[in-house]
Design an enzyme around this catalytic site. Structure first.
Site, PDB file in Angstrom:
ATOM      1  N   THR A 250     -16.831  31.657  15.560  1.00 28.94           N
ATOM      2  CA  THR A 250     -17.184  30.858  14.389  1.00 28.94           C
ATOM      3  C   THR A 250     -16.010  30.808  13.419  1.00 28.94           C
ATOM      4  O   THR A 250     -15.463  31.847  13.051  1.00 28.94           O
ATOM      5  CB  THR A 250     -18.395  31.480  13.673  1.00 28.94           C
ATOM      6  OG1 THR A 250     -19.487  31.540  14.595  1.00 28.94           O
ATOM      7  CG2 THR A 250     -18.798  30.678  12.447  1.00 28.94           C
ATOM      8  N   CYS A 336       5.319  45.684   8.430  1.00 27.62           N
ATOM      9  CA  CYS A 336       4.757  46.025   9.742  1.00 27.62           C
ATOM     10  C   CYS A 336       5.474  47.209  10.367  1.00 27.62           C
ATOM     11  O   CYS A 336       4.946  47.890  11.224  1.00 27.62           O
ATOM     12  CB  CYS A 336       4.887  44.833  10.674  1.00 27.62           C
ATOM     13  SG  CYS A 336       4.502  43.295   9.844  1.00 27.62           S
TER      14      CYS A 336
END
Length: 412
Positions: A250, A336
């Protein structure tokens, strides 16, 4: 000083790390709020008004993203962010065409998720060429041309580097790839909404976009996938077949709406933002360099996005400088990889000496950065670099005219 986070007394540091993430633009939040509350329908529910209003909002957002990059709205796939988009583009194209094509070209200075996607394809039997970059951080187009093989399926080169801000010659790379009928993917997370990008003019076939780098919400991004000439992907995620079957699940309407609004605001503000950020960046670099000797700017001075400034302060440990500048939120490279004390692989790729790589700091200037914040950062930076150098025996030796490179350090 900034607003307090927890209602406590400690003021929060100034934010100078917009490459890691950006604050949500209030205009973006306003557009999202209805879809977090009253309009909570599933955009894929076709039988009632709740679904229809969510679907209409999602499609409007798709159009806003497409407009920013000169694409057709049918070419925009919503994802959870640029990491997913990069994974989808690289693994998806490689696997779809694997019966005939087993070679991919990228660069050594890509974002970790591009390099890791390539590494994982190598275990599946693909060959990857990791192009080196020149001292200025740009690839050599001649080396790119020489790297093509008869079975090359994809070239992936990021537009603006997240650590040093250099801007690759995307237009030229697009031409080279199109002439050879090889798909061209670019990770544009740090470029989109900040510099003009046009997928047709630049001959880009796939492009990764992130919401939270452009003053939109976290957890949403997009992948542009060209329809003509058509790019085919093998999906990573199976399910109900949403997003043209390329990314089941979705679509989160509030996040998609936020990404669309962020793209529209960026399009309206781009020229103004770029001019303002350029002036602030110029101010920061000029002031620091006029007060402190032995500062190196990493990456090309011309071909760059001005809001990302990476400076190396010789004879100062970057981590110590970050600690000293605790009232300014800065970083020494990508969020990161900031947990490891390894010097940045991006700086290593441009040939920065190990000690200089350890002394680099990234300054991020964005839409909401003020002149006062820049001046405060500059003043603190100068003060602490001078102080840390006073404490450094290396700095003392350099002042005495000793060439550090000539010293034979004994190994204990």
């Amino acid at each position: 000083s900034g607003p307090t986070g927890d209602g406590g007394d400690a003021p929060r540091p100034l934010y100078m790390d917009v490459q890691a993430t950006t604050p949500l633009d209030p205009r973006v939040l306003d557009s999202m709020l209805p879809y977090l509350t009253a309009c909570y329908g599933n955009p894929h529910s076709r039988t009632h008004a709740y679904g229809w209003e969510s679907e209409a909002a999602m499609e409007k957002a798709r159009q806003q993203v497409a407009d920013l990059i000169g694409a057709d709205s049918r070419e925009i796939i919503f994802t959870s962010g640029a990491t997913e988009s990069n994974n989808m583009a690289i693994k998806g194209v490689a696997r779809f065409y694997k019966s005939r094509k087993k070679h991919i070209i990228t660069t050594q200075t890509e974002h970790k998720c591009v390099l890791d996607s390539c590494r994982s394809l190598e275990t599946e039997g693909f060959r990857v060429t990791y192009l080196p970059v020149k001292k200025n951080g740009l690839i050599d187009l001649k080396e790119l041309e020489a790297a093509f093989q008869p079975d090359t399926s994809l070239v992936s080169v990021m537009t603006v580097n997240n650590e040093i801000g250099v801007k690759q010659p995307i237009h030229d790379i697009g031409e080279i790839c199109r002439a050879r009928k090889v798909f061209f993917h670019t990770d544009a997370a740090q470029a989109i909404g900040k510099i003009p990008m046009d997928v047709n003019n630049m001959k880009i076939d796939l492009m990764s976009i992130s919401g939270h780098k452009i003053y939109g919400p976290k957890g949403v991004g997009a992948l542009y996938v060209r329809r003509r000439p058509r790019v085919r992907l093998e999906p990573l995620q199976s399910g109900g077949g949403q997003e043209r079957g390329l990314r089941s699940g979705t679509v989160p309407t509030p996040l998609a709406v936020g990404l669309g609004a962020a793209c529209e605001v960026a399009q309206q503000e781009m020229e103004y933002d770029h001019k303002r950020i350029s002036q602030l960046a110029e101010r920061l670099v000029t002031k620091i360099m006029s007060e402190v000797p032995d500062v190196v700017m990493n990456g090309d001075r011309e071909h760059r996005y001005p809001g990302c400034i990476n400076l190396s302060f010789a004879y100062v440990e970057g981590e110590s400088l970050l600690m000293a500048l605790k009232d300014v939120a800065l970083s020494s490279g990508s969020a990161c990889t900031s947990a490891s004390l390894e010097p940045s692989y991006v700086l290593r790729a441009i040939g920065t000496d190990e000690d200089l790589a350890h002394s680099s700091i990234r300054f991020g200037i964005g839409r909401f950065t003020t002149e006062e914040e820049v001046d405060y950062t500059v003043q603190k930076c100068i003060q602490h670099v001078k102080r840390l150098r006073e404490m450094s025996p290396l700095w003392e030796m350099v002042q005495d005219g000793i060439d550090l490179k000539s010293i034979k350090w004994t190994q204990h």
